[in-house]
Design an enzyme around this catalytic site. Structure first.
Site, PDB file in Angstrom:
ATOM      1  N   TYR A 183       9.412   3.411  -4.587  1.00  0.00           N
ATOM      2  CA  TYR A 183       9.179   2.875  -5.824  1.00  0.00           C
ATOM      3  C   TYR A 183       7.858   2.949  -6.154  1.00  0.00           C
ATOM      4  CZ  TYR A 183       8.974  -0.508  -9.324  1.00  0.00           C
ATOM      5  OH  TYR A 183       8.791  -0.833 -10.826  1.00  0.00           O
ATOM      6  N   GLU A 203       7.134   3.733 -14.660  1.00  0.00           N
ATOM      7  CA  GLU A 203       7.836   3.481 -13.398  1.00  0.00           C
ATOM      8  C   GLU A 203       8.578   4.543 -12.763  1.00  0.00           C
ATOM      9  OE1 GLU A 203      10.457  -0.339 -12.449  1.00  0.00           O
ATOM     10  OE2 GLU A 203      11.731   1.085 -13.586  1.00  0.00           O
TER      11      GLU A 203
END
Ligand code: GDP
Ligand code: MN
Length: 386
Positions: free
Chosen positions: A112, A197
């Protein structure tokens, strides 16, 4: 403004961040042709991804792995035109108008990585976690230490921070990943992003780093200086009402309830929505007409509410300061006349020119319920909607 995954990936690619090879398709036939093209370029399998402005698609069946162009066509056929319901869309789901057909990656690891405007520190923060493919909130809940969080500035990332991030991701001394981090950071400033993101950031079996998914939110207030991004705002919603409201310059958000609300000021609009809930119903929308609104926009906004099949009663709650109650009254009267709507309308007009506002509504002879206090107004609207 949130971008579709394929738009976000196009921006990333331009900024030098590797993304899987992919083609956007709007019909099953196009999806198949896209897979055939990718196959010709060496893809050994395909991923078909529904393009909606929400995450959680994987778990909801909106991301499908396919072995053949025929399977890609079938997957696209099943998803295009349908509504995809994910944990992030709400119960109505989101209509799927396009698919992203990509080469399948041989994934070794998923991480992530994000740059986000962090309101607590008033800066952009880099957020990284070794576990990817899972929502960051879930990772943080399980193990807060698994999430690295560091403020960054509008300057190249310093070497110490890059080393820390690489170490955290188990990729110490990986210069390619370090360059990717810096390219992403620069993109945040170049494009006025509120969020970039990458989840998952993928390391492939053959040692490449790619953004397998991308979520980008652009700061609406900066669109005036983003000539390439501004035109994308036009097709951001599949909700005709939201599109119309945007054209009119009204702040409007569709919600799931039955009480249409027209209010001036975001704070008052939220308080109004809270009171509707308190009295046992749900608002059908958030609508802030703002201070400098004109009669035409009031009428058009009111028409949006009156013509919404979900709306069973309309609550107009105006605290007249800059906006005048007579102007609101004229707009409301006009919208009722235009639509011939017979929905119950509760009016609370207080402040500037309130007497004249009342007179205008009374003379027009439209049946409305008047309320003096906000609490009473909300109660009347909820009763009327039953
Ligand atoms: P989201 O669920 O909306 O966030 O959609 P993602 O694009 O993140 O896809 C969900 C999951 O699908 C990812 O976490 C991956 O595990 C998987 N996935 C996506 N692309 C590929 C791929 O090219 N190969 C493989 N094996 N899995 C993939
Ligand atoms: Mn994802």
């Amino acid at each position: 403004m949130r971008l579709f995954e394929h738009e976000a990936k196009a921006l990333l690619a331009k900024a030098g961040v590797a993304v899987p090879r992919g083609v956007v398709a709007t019909t099953p036939q196009e999806a198949r042709a896209a897979a055939e093209t990718l196959g010709g370029q060496g893809a050994r399998g395909f991923v078909v991804k529904a393009q909606v402005l929400a995450g959680g698609r994987g778990k909801a069946g909106g991301v499908r792995l396919c072995d053949t162009p025929e399977a890609v066509e079938q997957a696209a056929n099943a998803l295009l035109g349908a509504r995809l319901i994910t944990a992030q869309t709400g119960p109505e789901g989101e209509a799927v108008h396009a698919m992203l057909v990509e080469e399948q990656l041989a994934i070794a690891r998923e991480h992530y990585l994000a740059f986000t405007l962090d309101r607590r520190c008033g800066q952009v923060a880099l957020v990284a976690a070794r576990t990817g493919g899972v929502e960051i909130e879930a990772i943080a809940r399980r193990d807060p230490k698994a999430v690295l969080h560091a403020p960054v500035q509008d300057a190249p990332l310093d070497a110490a921070l890059v080393a820390r991030v690489l170490g955290h991701l188990g990729a110490a001394d990986d210069a390619a990943l370090g360059e990717m981090l810096e390219a992403m950071r620069a993109l945040v400033w170049a494009r006025d992003l509120l969020l970039l993101e990458i989840n998952p950031l993928v390391r492939t079996e053959d040692g490449r780093w790619l953004a397998a998914d991308a979520k980008i939110v652009v700061d609406d207030n900066a669109l005036f200086r983003q000539p390439e991004l501004a035109p994308l705002a036009e097709n951001r919603t599949d909700d005709a009402r939201e599109a119309e409201a945007r054209r009119l310059g009204l702040s409007y958000v569709r919600l799931a309830g039955t009480i249409g609300c027209m209010v001036n000021g975001a704070g008052l609009a939220m308080a109004t929505m809270d009171l509707i809930k308190l009295h046992g119903a749900e608002p059908a929308n958030f609508l802030d007409v703002g201070g400098g609104v004109r009669e035409e926009a009031v009428a058009a906004g009111m028409r949006l509410l009156l013509s919404d099949p979900h709306v069973r009663a309309v609550l107009v709650n105006i605290f007249g300061g800059i906006v005048r109650c007579d102007l609101i009254a004229r707009g409301v009267v006009r919208a009722v006349a235009d639509t011939g709507a017979r929905l119950p309308i509760v009016l609370r007009l207080v402040g500037t020119n309130e007497e004249e506002g009342r007179r205008i509504v009374a003379e027009a002879g439209i049946p409305v319920r008047w309320a003096r206090e906000l609490n009473e107004a909300a109660r009347l609207a909820v009763e009327a909607a039953r």
